[in-house]
Design an enzyme around this catalytic site. Structure first.
Site, PDB file in Angstrom:
ATOM      1  N   CYS A  26      67.507 -99.404  -9.760  1.00  0.00           N
ATOM      2  CA  CYS A  26      67.324 -99.784 -11.165  1.00  0.00           C
ATOM      3  C   CYS A  26      68.629 -99.643 -11.930  1.00  0.00           C
ATOM      4  CB  CYS A  26      66.275 -98.894 -11.814  1.00  0.00           C
ATOM      5  SG  CYS A  26      64.633 -99.082 -11.144  1.00  0.00           S
ATOM      6  N   CYS A  33      54.618-101.862  -9.293  1.00  0.00           N
ATOM      7  CA  CYS A  33      54.573-102.501  -7.980  1.00  0.00           C
ATOM      8  C   CYS A  33      55.498-101.749  -7.037  1.00  0.00           C
ATOM      9  CB  CYS A  33      54.916-103.979  -8.045  1.00  0.00           C
ATOM     10  SG  CYS A  33      56.628-104.401  -8.323  1.00  0.00           S
ATOM     11  N   CYS A  45      58.056-104.372 -12.835  1.00  0.00           N
ATOM     12  CA  CYS A  45      57.548-104.992 -11.625  1.00  0.00           C
ATOM     13  C   CYS A  45      58.623-105.975 -11.165  1.00  0.00           C
ATOM     14  CB  CYS A  45      56.234-105.708 -11.930  1.00  0.00           C
ATOM     15  SG  CYS A  45      55.219-105.943 -10.479  1.00  0.00           S
TER      16      CYS A  45
END
Length: 164
Positions: free
Chosen positions: A96, A88, A12
């Site tokens: 990422c 989320c 998240c």
């Protein structure tokens, strides 16, 4: 897939509510079959007190839970991650780190209970709602026949769970 315990990382943005709830629940409900972790792209450094309150009310241990950066899990020497689940929408859209080992990924968007304004009772209700959505998804995850599914099938099943 590798043999259990499987390492699961819940992501998240702030790592104070949804990802913390999921980490604790999977560790508790998974009974050693999984080692869950949570992290944030921009962790706020503290766990939301309503997260801890909700988990305690559900009978789940919260000792050692902390807000942390996803960098910990992408660093050299970090434990290999088998599954990465974003909880989320912000984290799902972020770039990422490169995760070694090509973990199975999925998105389980849950409304942010920490963003709810209002009375403590309204905020508690938001945390309970998020916790129950995550608990149901985790129960579905735990019911998957892990040893019988290849990575592509697991990814599809995890994504289906995220829409339930």
């Amino acid at each position: 897939m590798a043999n259990a315990p499987y390492n699961v990382l819940f992501l998240c943005t702030g790592n104070s509510a949804r990802s913390i709830l999921a980490e604790v629940m999977l560790n508790h409900l998974g009974k050693g079959r999984f080692k869950a972790h949570s992290a944030g792209s921009h962790p706020n450094g503290k766990v939301n007190p309503f997260s801890l309150e909700t988990l305690a009310a559900m009978g789940m241990p919260t000792n050692g839970v902390r807000s942390k950066s996803w960098d910990e899990f992408a660093a050299p020497g970090a434990a290999p991650i088998d599954f990465i689940i974003t909880v989320c929408d912000n984290a799902a859209g972020e770039v990422c780190p490169i995760w070694p080992g090509k973990p199975v990924t999925a998105h389980w968007g849950v409304e942010d209970p920490a963003a709810v304004a209002g009375s403590d009772e309204q905020r508690r209700a938001a945390f309970w709602n998020a916790a129950h959505v995550l608990k149901r998804r985790i129960e579905l995850f735990l019911a998957l026949p892990m040893a019988k599914l290849d990575a592509q099938s697991l990814r599809a099943r995890l994504r289906e769970i995220g829409t339930s």
